[in-house]
Write an enzyme that holds these catalytic residues in place. Structure first.
Site, PDB file in Angstrom:
ATOM      1  N   PHE A   1      53.349  39.292  33.635  1.00  0.00           N
ATOM      2  CA  PHE A   1      51.991  39.912  33.076  1.00  0.00           C
ATOM      3  C   PHE A   1      52.455  41.377  32.388  1.00  0.00           C
ATOM      4  CE2 PHE A   1      48.224  42.445  33.123  1.00  0.00           C
ATOM      5  CZ  PHE A   1      47.299  41.674  32.625  1.00  0.00           C
ATOM      6  N   THR A   2      51.975  41.413  31.184  1.00  0.00           N
ATOM      7  CA  THR A   2      51.964  42.832  30.368  1.00  0.00           C
ATOM      8  C   THR A   2      50.648  42.993  30.189  1.00  0.00           C
ATOM      9  OG1 THR A   2      52.227  42.151  28.251  1.00  0.00           O
ATOM     10  CG2 THR A   2      54.214  42.368  29.789  1.00  0.00           C
ATOM     11  N   ALA A   3      50.188  44.338  30.077  1.00  0.00           N
ATOM     12  CA  ALA A   3      48.994  44.790  29.602  1.00  0.00           C
ATOM     13  C   ALA A   3      48.713  44.400  28.164  1.00  0.00           C
ATOM     14  CB  ALA A   3      48.926  46.234  29.653  1.00  0.00           C
TER      15      ALA A   3
ATOM     16  N   ASP B   1      33.135  51.668  47.740  1.00  0.00           N
ATOM     17  CA  ASP B   1      33.827  51.134  46.675  1.00  0.00           C
ATOM     18  C   ASP B   1      33.900  49.297  47.043  1.00  0.00           C
ATOM     19  OD1 ASP B   1      34.681  52.907  44.833  1.00  0.00           O
ATOM     20  OD2 ASP B   1      36.335  53.687  46.246  1.00  0.00           O
TER      21      ASP B   1
ATOM     22  N   MET C   1      48.826  37.937  29.957  1.00  0.00           N
ATOM     23  CA  MET C   1      48.866  36.692  30.528  1.00  0.00           C
ATOM     24  C   MET C   1      50.163  36.646  31.198  1.00  0.00           C
ATOM     25  SD  MET C   1      48.599  34.259  27.226  1.00  0.00           S
ATOM     26  CE  MET C   1      49.867  35.042  26.158  1.00  0.00           C
TER      27      MET C   1
ATOM     28  N   THR D   1      49.961  41.539  26.365  1.00  0.00           N
ATOM     29  CA  THR D   1      49.646  39.914  26.541  1.00  0.00           C
ATOM     30  C   THR D   1      48.610  39.405  27.033  1.00  0.00           C
ATOM     31  OG1 THR D   1      51.084  39.379  28.091  1.00  0.00           O
ATOM     32  CG2 THR D   1      52.131  39.412  25.717  1.00  0.00           C
TER      33      THR D   1
ATOM     34  N   ASP E   1      39.966  58.117  46.090  1.00  0.00           N
ATOM     35  CA  ASP E   1      41.225  58.538  46.148  1.00  0.00           C
ATOM     36  C   ASP E   1      41.877  58.869  44.814  1.00  0.00           C
ATOM     37  OD1 ASP E   1      41.126  56.132  44.635  1.00  0.00           O
ATOM     38  OD2 ASP E   1      42.192  54.842  46.147  1.00  0.00           O
TER      39      ASP E   1
END
Lengths: 555, 216, 693
Positions: C383-385, C312, C389, C387, C528
């Protein structure tokens, strides 16, 4: 020209000739074993034999073919000898006694050609040419067929099939052995080897005495006897007999013939596995051992090392022919004991302790340098698997050879192979030495007498056929014991080789990386040579200590 | 092939048919073909390189012979042969079935098989050395090895040049010939190594004695 | 730029030291192992045992110093072999004790009727051992988790030091890839509900105990193959010696049973026979010392054979997170202005990327990171998924940073324009393998883009050299990453991996593994997540991270308790070292026979064949002292080599040919030479023993 220079030149000429034929013959055999085309004479043979040459066989079916063919050959040859007085060209020879007929049948079917009999006083011409000499062809072909199956085990992937025994057998006889034998039979004939169907011809000698001059189809049998590494002489004196080997030139031809197929098979192997360097590596191991052995035997004989008779006579000429001398005799002796041929142009029993001991050791190596036709190559490949296993571990990988992993199954068959012959030799010699009656068959006293017994069982188990011929082995006990030794020594290893071929063919190959142990480099050549010498040396050291070493070492 | 037979038997029948077929090819056709070529092209060699005297074969130049004095009792198989001084003598021979045909018996080819330290061989060699030296009138030390040792076949037709020259005086004297003439005969019969480097120099005793006989 | 120095792993695989006290402590175990039922599993040592029994009988019948000395040393040979195994096992025992303590006496609070969202379900107290898969249990702060399972409700910090040895607590929460908990570990805070996944007696800790004790040990395929070789050598030597007697009788030198047994024992490969199982146990143990649990010895062996490593990118090849490398202002904005805005917007951003922006601004533009308290009227926008930003609203300025598309849309929305130069710069950064972060502002002057932050993956120090070594060993490395092919290629080139798989989905990984395996290659990987499980199961060596889900741990054949993906390389080295140790000691063992022959054969036969005394090149004192010396050497060499067997032979990553050459010289030639010296030295001492001259 002095002896030394001439001696070197003859060895070099031999090597040059072998080198020249290595490539074309090796490639030719590879083509025979890989083509799918049948020649017209082959189709005739298949039809007459009632076999299907195109059906690929599993290793077990292939093995059944080998064993069935060999069993039938045994019975046929046995019957032939027992009934020879009813046949043509019998020269009024009596039927061969049962024990001797068994021993001889086993001997020729196993490509050993141990002879407890004297050819000129036991076998009629028809038995010699249509019985014994036929086995010279087919037993040699069986050996090559088995190694062909093993090579296919390396080249094929995820299959249970290793080829067709009948096709391999027929092609090897018709395309390889027969043409070469014919050409060389004519050459030998032209150089003085006899070829007729006469019986014994009585003459009044130059001095007014009487002599019985023998005849027979010798040249035709001589060629295949060497080419197929069989070694069974038409006459008791074998290739020392002037009718079998009249000049030093025919002598060189015969040495060449007995080495040529086994020296070319590594090329066949390299070609078939698609990596010629693998073949060269195998050839290098064979070559190193052969050269060292020839040099050591020659040195011992030249200097009469540890031989009181040699010192008394001023040279090791007992049992050797004047036309050959020490050099050509030692060259022949080392070559014949390293090839499972067993033809002799001089009598090994009278060799120096060191020279004779080396000849025994040569056979103990398992007939791999270069060994018998086919059997030499499969022997050295199994030893290579053994060496690869140790070496592979030392580089930190599950060992692999030519892309095939050496797992417990492969190791089992390889170990059994390597185990089989020494165990047969030692048990046979051990039993013989434990029986005072059988021990008494030895012709010489002291350690040399023991060497005769050791030689006999080593020769029989390794399918060589030469002898310390003083041993009076034409007894019911020896004929039976040696007959069984030859049969086990031939067919047990073949079972393991074919089983190995089967398990290898079933594998999926592993790709080659920088982490793969290279099996074509000098390092591996050295390792394999070392493993062979050490494993054999360790197995037989005690026995050799009581035979040749005890005789040869003086305080 | 009948499908009713058990497969094992069928397989063995197949094997037998293959064996018989290959026997015809390699056991009959092949040797007969070689014999045919031999008889047509190399008849002399094929028949055993016979040496003839007035059209009658007297020897094969490849097989050694005894050159011995007549036996005192021709029926005594155990009587040792005594060398005839008028002939060049070949090497000692172990090709002796003990049935009276003597050594150099082609129906009993073979070697002594005595070991390199066998006391019997050592004694025999010493005895031969003394006997040969006395017979040829030379010093024991000069007798070459081939004169003291039995060959492998027991039929060795050759001796070393040294052994041949050693015998010249005795033969010439017995025959009443000039030694030089006999010596020249030997020299004429010297054969070098095959192709110049194979094997050893030698003198063929059969051819030598045959020509010696014609010399008178 | 701040790249915290990569923590260099201990480079070479080395084992723990062997404490001489361990030898003494394991002695009783070694004697207990003389049980013939156990001995028969090791054919070589079984033969020695039988031989010792024979010589004992012989010594009882015909007593004497020599027979008793030989008998004693033969028994010692067997005991030493057992000792090697006992020492190897003993090292795991201590660890197993600790684990056992964690397991015993735990009780569980089972929730028979738990359903998601149940507020206060009824609970009952049951012994931990009676839990079945599918049961739900509740665990609160201070309690021991009663069995392996997945957290289905709540979040807690868990102390896993019993199994990992790591004292820092870890977070376990429901859902996602950090849901797995292990029985025997302790909850430090909060309350979780755990769904049990293991059967009683088969928990991770149970398996771990079995593994470290060596109880679950089965012979590995290669061990079986080697055992076949050793057994066949044993048979050959047995036959060689058995048949020697009739030869000896003929020679007039009949040998006693003591001498014949001594010869057999000297010849059969006792050294490797004695150490073989210890080598295997020690190999597993070396993994345990590196906090890796191999579920089978087969997996360790396979590790040595691996052709392809799937690594990975994150955490293995790169430091695990991208870092700000450069500020790229656009449209006449000053670099300092951009840096200031970027730093402001990142002050509350606790992600490594965010922190690296603060640090870069400080280093390059001397901008001190202001604390949140210094700033008035400040609202941080996380930060949000949705926006995509994050940013800050301060003094009427609204600063945002984020993906180019999102920030671009935010600017255009407010009537601003996004210039072509912004798009070009973003493209350039992407092409070089980096991640562009666009910083924009809305203030009095309107909405506009200030510039870009170049985020870059940082390749670990020394990783390139590591890959070069792997290449020399014949191992191909493939980097697995979710990045786009452009980014992936750039990092792959920088790190020096052989190949990469970009935008990798679990299906892609699986396909890659299958493709490699179809070519006969062995594949190792780490994983994992639950969606790694199929690939972990498919790979020949699948190392699951201990932080991962129980599905992943179940599917792999090794678990790395440290959850350090770089360890895969060490695992490969340990696998190779295990095989090399076996091969080297086998070679050594066989090579030893040469000297033993030179000691024993003249001793046996020089009386009847005086010439054979020439073989006594060591000039040993007498026949009895010679045979005794060979047997003593044979026994002592086992003890001498125990540390090597436990530690493993030195392994240096290099090509197969070089390794072979080196090991042949050391263990092959060394194996021939060393016993000549050893036997001679022992003989110098033994000759003074009364009755041995």
């Amino acid at each position: 020209m002095n002896d030394t220079l001439a001696g070197w030149l003859q060895a070099l000429a031999l090597m040059a000739a072998l080198t020249l034929s290595h490539r074309p013959l090796g490639d030719h055999i590879a083509r025979c074993l890989t083509t799918s085309r049948h020649l017209r004479p082959e189709r005739v043979v298949y039809r007459a034999g009632g076999v299907n040459p195109d059906a690929d066989q599993t290793w077990a079916a292939y093995l059944r073919g080998v064993l069935a063919f060999s069993l039938v050959s045994m019975l046929f040859l046995y019957g032939f000898q027992r009934l020879q007085d009813h046949l043509l060209l019998s020269l009024d020879m009596k039927p061969v006694p049962a024990d001797l007929a068994f021993d001889t049948a086993a001997s020729f079917v196993t490509n050993t050609n141990w002879q407890s009999y004297s050819g000129e006083s036991t076998m009629g011409h028809l038995v010699q040419m249509a019985g014994l000499a036929v086995q010279n062809f087919v037993s040699a072909a069986v050996g090559i067929a088995v190694v062909a199956a093993l090579i296919r085990g390396f080249t094929r992937e995820r299959t249970s099939q290793v080829g067709n025994f009948w096709a391999d057998l027929t092609r090897i006889v018709l395309r390889v052995l027969l043409p070469i034998a014919f050409v060389f039979a004519i050459a030998l004939l032209a150089a003085g080897v006899v070829q007729n169907l006469h019986g014994v011809q009585a003459v009044t000698t130059i001095a007014g005495d009487h002599q019985s001059i023998t005849g027979g189809p010798v040249a035709s049998q001589e060629a295949i006897k060497e080419l197929g590494t069989n070694g069974g002489g038409f006459y008791n004196a074998n290739s020392a007999h002037p009718f079998e080997n009249p000049t030093a030139f025919t002598d060189l031809l015969e040495i060449y013939l007995l080495l040529v197929i086994s020296c070319s098979l590594p090329r066949t192997f390299g070609t078939m596995v698609g990596d010629r360097r693998q073949g060269y590596a195998v050839l290098a191991v064979m070559g190193v051992i052969w050269v060292a052995s020839v040099a050591a035997v020659t040195a011992n004989e030249l200097h009469s090392v540890s031989s009181s008779a040699g010192h008394a006579a001023g040279g090791m000429m007992e049992g050797k022919e004047q036309r050959f001398g020490v050099w050509a005799s030692a060259l022949f002796a080392a070559s014949t004991t390293l090839t499972s041929c067993g033809a002799v142009n001089s009598f090994h029993d009278s060799y120096t302790p060191g020279g004779g001991g080396l000849l025994i050791f040569n056979m103990m190596l398992g007939e791999i340098a270069p060994g018998g036709t086919g059997s030499g190559l499969y022997g050295i490949l199994v030893l290579a698997i053994f060496a690869v296993f140790m070496a592979g571990l030392m580089v930190g990988r599950t060992p692999e050879f030519l892309g095939k992993k050496i797992r417990s199954r492969e190791m089992k068959f390889a170990s059994l192979y390597i185990l089989a012959t020494p165990v047969i030799v030692l048990i046979g010699a051990g039993v013989a030495m434990a029986l005072p009656g059988e021990r008494a068959a030895m012709a010489n006293p002291g350690p040399h007498g023991f060497s005769e017994v050791l030689y006999a069982f080593t020769s029989a188990a390794n399918n060589n056929g030469s002898a310390f011929a003083g041993l009076r082995a034409d007894t019911v006990w020896y004929n039976t014991a040696l007959g069984l030794t030859m049969l086990f020594g031939r067919f047990l290893p073949m079972v393991f080789v074919l089983a190995l071929a089967g398990t290898l063919a079933g594998q999926r190959p592993v790709p080659v990386t920088a982490g793969t142990l290279p099996t074509h480099r000098p390092l591996f050549v050295g390792l394999l040579t070392g493993v062979i010498l050490v494993v054999v040396g360790l197995t037989f050291f005690p026995a050799l200590a009581l035979g040749p070493l005890a005789e040869g070492l003086h305080r | 092939m009948s499908p009713h037979l058990p497969s094992t038997l069928r397989q063995h029948l197949s094997a037998l048919r293959m064996l018989l077929t290959l026997t015809v090819v390699t056991g009959i056709a092949y040797p007969l073909a070689v014999t045919g070529v031999g008889q047509l092209a190399f008849e002399h060699q094929a028949d055993g390189s016979l040496v003839e005297d007035h059209g009658t074969p007297v020897a094969s130049s490849l097989l050694g012979q005894n050159f011995a004095l007549p036996k005192k009792n021709p029926d005594d198989a155990s009587e040792a042969l005594r060398p005839a001084p008028e002939w060049f003598q070949p090497r000692p021979s172990a090709a002796d079935a003990g049935k009276g045909a003597g050594p150099y018996d082609p129906t009993s080819s073979g070697a002594s098989n005595l070991g390199p330290n066998n006391p019997r061989l050592v004694t025999t060699i010493a005895e031969r050395r003394a006997a040969v030296a006395a017979f040829d009138g030379v010093g024991p030390a000069s007798v070459p090895a081939d004169a003291l040792t039995a060959s492998g076949s027991g039929l060795d037709p050759d001796i070393s040049p040294a052994y041949a020259y050693q015998q010249v005086n005795r033969v010439a004297k017995t025959r009443g010939l000039p030694a030089g003439r006999v010596r020249k005969l030997v020299t004429d019969h010297l054969r070098g190594r095959d192709l110049g480097f194979l094997g050893q120099e030698r003198v063929n005793v059969i051819e030598l004695n045959h020509d010696l006989g014609r010399l008178g | 730029m701040t790249t915290s120095p990569a923590p260099r792993q201990p480079r070479r695989v080395s084992g723990g030291l062997l404490d001489p006290r361990q030898l003494v402590a394991s002695f009783p175990d070694a004697v207990r192992k003389l049980d013939p039922r156990l001995m028969v599993r090791n054919p070589v040592m079984f033969v020695v045992g039988v031989g010792a029994a024979l010589t004992t009988l012989s010594a009882l019948k015909n007593p004497g110093v020599f027979p008793w000395v030989i008998t004693a040393w033969l028994w010692l040979t067997v005991v030493f072999a057992n000792l090697a195994e006992a020492v190897a096992e003993g090292r795991g025992k201590a660890q197993a004790e600790t684990l056992r303590r964690a397991r015993t006496g735990t009780t569980a609070r089972r929730l028979p009727s738990w359903r998601p969202g149940t507020a206060a379900p009824p609970e009952e107290e049951v012994p931990a051992a009676s839990l079945r898969p599918g049961d739900h249990v509740v665990v609160e702060a201070g309690q021991i988790i009663p069995g392996d399972g997945d957290v289905v409700e709540g979040v807690a910090s868990v102390d896993e030091s019993t199994i990992t040895g790591e004292s820092a607590p870890v977070i376990r929460e429901s859902g996602g890839d950090r849901s797995a908990v292990t029985g025997g570990t302790k909850v430090l805070s909060d309350r979780i509900v755990v769904k049990i996944t293991s059967k009683p007696g088969e928990t991770f800790i149970d398996r771990m105990i079995a593994l470290v004790e060596g109880a679950a040990r089965q012979k590995t395929p290669n061990e079986i193959a080697l055992n076949i070789l050793l057994a066949s050598l044993t048979v050959v030597f047995l036959v060689a010696v058995a048949t020697l007697q009739p030869f000896a009788v003929y020679a007039g030198a009949e040998q006693s049973i003591v001498v014949l047994v001594a010869l057999v024992v000297a010849l059969i490969p006792t050294t490797i026979g004695a150490l073989l199982s210890a080598i295997g146990i020690a190999g597993m143990d070396r993994l345990v010392q590196r906090n890796v649990l191999a579920m089978s010895g087969r997996a360790v062996e396979a590790a040595g054979d691996v052709n392809t490593l799937l690594l990975d990118k994150t955490g293995t090849i790169t430091l695990g997170n991208r870092q700000a490398a450069r500020f790229l202002p656009v449209g006449g904005v000053g670099a300092d202005e951009l840096a200031d805005a970027a730093q402001l917007s990142s002050l509350a951003d606790e992600t490594p990327e965010g922190r690296s922006i603060v640090v870069l601004a400080k280093q390059r533009h001397a901008l001190r990171a202001r604390t949140e308290g210094e700033l008035a009227h400040t609202t941080f926008v996380p930060f949000t998924a949705r926006t995509r930003m994050s940013g800050v609203d301060v003094d009427g300025r609204r600063i945002r940073k984020g993906a180019a598309a999102a920030v671009g849309a935010w600017v255009t929305e407010a009537g601003g324009t996004v210039g072509e130069d912004v798009r070009e710069a973003a493209e350039r950064i992407s092409q070089s393998g980096g991640t562009p972060l666009v910083v924009a502002v809305r203030d009095a002057d309107g909405a506009r883009v200030l510039g870009l932050v170049h985020l870059k993956d940082v390749v670990k120090e020394g990783i390139r050299e590591r890959f070069e070594e792997l290449r020399a060993m014949g191992i191909r490395t493939v980097m697995i990453t979710g990045d786009n092919p452009l980014t992936a290629r750039a990092i792959a080139e920088e790190a020096g991996v052989d190949d990469f798989l970009a935008e990798a989905t679990p299906e892609d990984k699986m396909a890659l593994i299958k493709r490699e395996q179809a070519g006969g290659k062995l594949v190792a990987m780490t994983g994992d997540g639950t969606n790694d499980a199929p690939a972990l199961a498919q790979a020949d060596v699948g190392v699951a991270m201990n932080t991962g889900t129980s599905a992943a741990k179940e599917a792999g054949n090794m678990v790395d308790l440290d959850s350090n993906p770089t360890k895969l390389i060490e695992i490969v080295e340990i696998g190779k070292q295990l095989l090399i140790t076996r091969g080297a000691l086998t070679t050594f063992s066989i090579a030893n026979d040469v000297a033993k022959y030179f000691a024993i054969i003249p001793a046996m036969f020089a009386a009847v064949h005086p010439g054979l005394d020439k073989l006594n090149i060591m000039r040993l004192h007498s026949p009895t002292s010679a045979i005794t010396s060979a047997i003593v050497f044979n026994a002592l060499i086992i003890v001498v080599l125990i540390p090597l067997a436990l530690r493993g032979v030195r392994y240096r990553p290099t090509s197969a040919a070089a390794l072979l050459g080196r090991n042949i010289w050391i263990y092959g030639l060394g194996g021939v030479v060393l016993p000549f010296l050893g036997i001679k030295l022992i003989d110098l001492a033994v000759q003074y023993v009364p009755g041995l001259h």
